[in-house]
Design an enzyme around this catalytic site. Structure first.
Site, short mmCIF file in Angstrom:
data_model
loop_
_atom_site.label_atom_id
_atom_site.label_comp_id
_atom_site.label_asym_id
_atom_site.label_seq_id
_atom_site.Cartn_x
_atom_site.Cartn_y
_atom_site.Cartn_z
N LYS A 1 6.99 29.41 -34.66
CA LYS A 1 7.42 29.53 -33.27
C LYS A 1 8.28 30.79 -33.18
CE LYS A 1 8.54 26.30 -29.58
NZ LYS A 1 7.23 26.09 -28.97
C1 LIG Z 1 6.24 25.14 -28.65
C2 LIG Z 1 4.79 25.32 -28.57
C3 LIG Z 1 3.89 24.25 -28.38
C4 LIG Z 1 4.34 22.83 -28.10
O1 LIG Z 1 5.17 22.30 -29.10
P1 LIG Z 1 6.07 21.02 -28.75
O2 LIG Z 1 6.80 20.76 -30.02
O3 LIG Z 1 5.16 19.93 -28.38
O4 LIG Z 1 6.97 21.41 -27.64
C5 LIG Z 1 2.54 24.51 -28.41
N1 LIG Z 1 2.06 25.76 -28.57
C6 LIG Z 1 2.89 26.82 -28.76
C7 LIG Z 1 2.29 28.16 -28.95
C8 LIG Z 1 4.27 26.64 -28.75
O5 LIG Z 1 5.07 27.69 -28.92
#
Ligand SMILES: *Cc1c(COP(=O)(O)O)cnc(C)c1O
Length: 365
Positions: free
Chosen positions: A204
């Site tokens: 992330k």
């Molecule tokens: C944060 C994110 C998600 C969703 O993650 P959650 O933990 O469910 O909030 C999905 N795809 C991407 C690219 C993300 O950055």
């Protein structure tokens, strides 16, 4: 070296918080991501010293040297989570240890130091505590929490930095989409990829978002709400949206979601939905699903529903898919029954309306 796990976080109250009456007014209609609370968390990391100088203090701009390495090489990661007010008035987090662990995994991929899980949790909980008066007044509102870390070393050489800042800010947010909101339309990006094999798709990091913005802009220009990315190698396998994972509901009781092969962000909502769907008796399978198959199954009726999920918007139905080779509609084009059922199951747990059988809800105060 100090033991980072037991690092004390000092609290300095904001001497000039937003006055009560102004805050109440702001909280009536917070929107998403425009409004911020009175405080922030800041913890420093220096190679050889570890994590140090941990504080909760007044939210304020941070001085930055123009040679801070994040501004040049984008060593930055973040998390997104929400604090909820439960039906009984308790304030709670949803699976926060999952965010702490993913933050460590993202750090590893970006050659950054790992923040101990305990320190991550403590920092988030302390911010929620000190800014507890910042929950939106309207139902469905929550406090969106944004932990992040970046390379703060003043240095232009290309190597992992030796100094970092970890911070947490909080933003009161309304419901992203209203309950029973209509389904979204998504644009299939055929010119741009979000993530490539061996790249940073599973981390992330801000850079993934930077790479996705031109495709998202293309989606908006095509009158779509969101962009869906295909795999970079074959431009064929459906991966995810810019910030949400995808699920396909089939007519034979199967629920398909693309596998985590390194180019997809492992969503905590995705994992929770998989668990809830299995409890509903669905046959959940992580398998590659192609754009041709998607189109074909939508036309034949084999595909009943498609939905996207993530912390911000929770669960959102996908009604129409648009691409250079034409549009197709899924089901009736509106939110389907199973999408709505799984969304309710999850929201009821997050809001403390049903018993938390999984130990997902961490009650704070
Ligand atoms: C944060 C994110 C998600 C969703 O993650 P959650 O933990 O469910 O909030 C999905 N795809 C991407 C690219 C993300 O950055």
């Amino acid at each position: 070296m100090a033991n980072s796990d037991s690092l004390e976080i000092l609290v300095e109250q904001n001497p000039q918080p937003v006055p009560d009456s102004d805050r109440q007014k702001l909280l009536e209609n917070p929107g998403f991501g425009n409004l911020f609370t009175d405080h922030m968390v800041i913890i420093r990391y220096t190679e050889g010293q570890g994590w140090h100088d941990a504080k909760v203090e007044a939210r304020a701009p941070i001085p930055m040297d123009p040679a801070s390495s994040v501004l040049h090489y984008a060593q930055e990661i973040f998390e997104g989570m929400k604090a909820y007010r439960l039906a009984d008035g308790t304030t709670a987090l949803f699976r926060p240890e999952q965010n702490a662990r993913r933050f460590q995994a993202s750090a590893q991929r970006m050659a950054m130091p790992e923040l101990p899980e305990e320190l991550f949790l403590k920092s988030v909980e302390m911010l929620v505590d000190i800014d507890r008066d910042w929950f939106p007044s309207a139902e469905g509102g929550s406090l969106y929490l944004r932990p992040f870390m970046f390379a703060s070393e003043v240095f232009l050489g290309v190597r992992p930095a030796k100094e970092y800042l970890y911070m947490v800010i909080a933003s009161p947010v309304g419901a992203y989409f209203k309950a029973g909101a209509s389904a979204i339309t998504i644009w299939v990006s055929q010119d741009y990829s979000r993530a490539a094999p061996g790249g940073t798709g599973a981390a992330k990091c801000g850079g993934n978002y930077a790479a996705s913005l031109v495709a998202q802009a293309e989606a908006i220009a095509q009158d779509c709400d969101q962009v869906v990315f295909l795999d970079a190698a074959e431009q064929r396998w459906v991966e995810e949206l810019g910030g949400m994972n995808l699920f396909f509901v089939m007519d034979d009781g199967r629920l398909i979601t693309p596998p985590l092969t390194g180019t997809i962000l492992p969503g905590i909502t995705r994992e929770s939905i998989m668990i809830l769907a299995r409890e509903e008796g669905l046959d959940v399978s992580e398998e590659p699903y192609s754009i041709e198959q998607w189109r074909e199954d939508a036309a034949s009726g084999k595909l009943l529903e498609t939905f996207a999920c993530g912390t911000a918007a929770v669960v959102t139905a996908v009604g129409t898919v648009r691409s250079e080779s034409g549009d197709f509609t899924i089901g009736s084009g509106g939110p389907g029954q199973l999408t709505e059922k799984l969304r309710m199951r999850l929201v009821d747990i997050q809001r403390g309306l049903v018993e938390d059988q999984h130990g997902w809800v961490k009650r704070l105060f």
